[in-house]
Design an enzyme around this catalytic site. Structure first.
Site, short mmCIF file in Angstrom:
data_model
loop_
_atom_site.label_atom_id
_atom_site.label_comp_id
_atom_site.label_asym_id
_atom_site.label_seq_id
_atom_site.Cartn_x
_atom_site.Cartn_y
_atom_site.Cartn_z
N ASN A 119 -14.50 1.16 2.03
CA ASN A 119 -13.05 1.40 2.00
C ASN A 119 -12.64 2.65 2.78
OD1 ASN A 119 -13.84 3.49 0.20
ND2 ASN A 119 -11.88 3.35 -0.87
N ASN A 138 -15.21 -15.81 -10.86
CA ASN A 138 -14.40 -15.88 -9.65
C ASN A 138 -13.96 -17.31 -9.40
OD1 ASN A 138 -13.36 -14.43 -7.23
ND2 ASN A 138 -14.64 -15.91 -6.14
N GLY A 188 -13.76 -7.70 -2.26
CA GLY A 188 -14.29 -6.43 -1.75
C GLY A 188 -14.47 -5.33 -2.75
N VAL A 189 -13.58 -5.23 -3.75
CA VAL A 189 -13.67 -4.11 -4.69
C VAL A 189 -14.57 -4.41 -5.90
CG1 VAL A 189 -11.68 -4.59 -6.21
CG2 VAL A 189 -12.27 -2.22 -5.67
N LYS A 234 -13.04 -5.31 3.23
CA LYS A 234 -14.02 -4.30 2.78
C LYS A 234 -15.47 -4.65 3.14
CE LYS A 234 -11.08 -2.31 -0.71
NZ LYS A 234 -11.03 -1.49 -1.91
N SER A 270 0.81 -1.22 0.00
CA SER A 270 0.00 0.00 0.00
C SER A 270 0.85 1.27 0.00
CB SER A 270 -0.93 0.02 1.22
OG SER A 270 -1.65 1.23 1.25
#
Length: 264
Positions: free
Chosen positions: A86, A149, A128-129, A65, A14
């Site tokens: 987020n 997925n 999460g995104v 998230k 990050s």
């Protein structure tokens, strides 16, 4: 001094502290922004610290998230619609979960002048995104969305939120105009998304929400086969910009210095 955090697992990649601390310094704010590696069972204690005022704002990344939602008092319209958070802040002593990923992705796509109208999007991943990307795609007028997925059950969970999307098995490929990797595959050097690039064609847009490293294997191979590529770098900058504005009530500047700062 106010304290802000980004939480995730993994978290080393990050660049949020670098960007937020740059803006904090530029705007003479008495604050610090740090990253924190967390496990799921530590979320509750962290939220208690937030309630007590020991933390002033939190960004949330993979894989929390959705997992932070039970510990929040309220969700913004965007966070509720996507079941993805987020950005966390406090308002009238209530802990609010918001989603700036939607706006971040939308602005990043607009920045490259890519028109989504009447196009088909292929979304990889149901973490999460992914709901934020789907929400933004629909907002920008996409015609059709295909989702795949590794664990199909997770994709079917997202279909409960967005009933008109098409779910296909992992590894299967359908015709598309834009493909978006929302998985964490690419954070590690050896990560690879197995696609037969030779059958996909050329002039498609390959988008990866990962921004560090700046070019994943997914993007590098797409480029080799004559496709356009874009990483999640500007999405990251724009979502951070919106979170910063929520916390500090200041709109920080996005200029070449800001962008180059993160390329160093």
């Amino acid at each position: 001094m106010k304290k802000f955090l980004v939480i995730g697992n993994p978290i080393d990649h990050s660049l949020s502290p670098k960007l937020h601390n740059y803006w904090i310094k530029k705007n003479n704010i008495d604050a610090i922004y740090e990253k924190k590696l967390l496990t799921q069972n530590e979320i509750k204690n962290l939220m208690n610290e937030f309630k007590k005022g020991k933390i002033d704002g939190i960004n949330v990344t993979v894989p929390f998230k959705k997992k932070v939602i039970p510990f929040l008092d309220n969700l913004s319209i965007e966070a509720k619609a996507t079941q993805s958070v987020n950005t966390i802040y406090k308002e009238q002593n209530k802990i609010i979960g918001h989603n700036t990923d939607i706006g971040g992705f939308e602005l990043a796509i607009k920045r490259i002048n890519y028109d989504l109208k009447n196009k088909t999007a292929f979304v990889l991943g149901a973490g999460g995104v992914a709901p934020s990307i789907i929400y933004a795609l629909k907002k920008m007028g996409i015609s059709k969305i295909i989702l795949s997925n590794r664990t199909k059950e997770k994709a079917l969970e997202i279909k409960k939120i967005f009933t008109d999307i098409n779910i296909i098995d992992w590894g299967e490929v359908r015709e598309f105009d834009i493909i978006i990797n929302t998985t964490s595959l690419g954070l590690k050097k050896d990560d690879e998304i197995k696609l037969d690039y030779s059958t996909i064609g050329t002039n498609k847009l390959f988008y990866d929400v990962i921004y560090n490293p700046s070019e994943t294997k997914f993007l590098a191979q797409a480029k080799n086969f004559g496709n356009k590529t874009e990483n999640g770098y500007m999405m990251f900058v724009y979502q951070a910009h919106q979170a910063f504005a929520i916390w500090h009530k200041i709109m920080p500047e996005i200029n070449n210095e800001t962008i180059n700062l993160l390329n160093q």
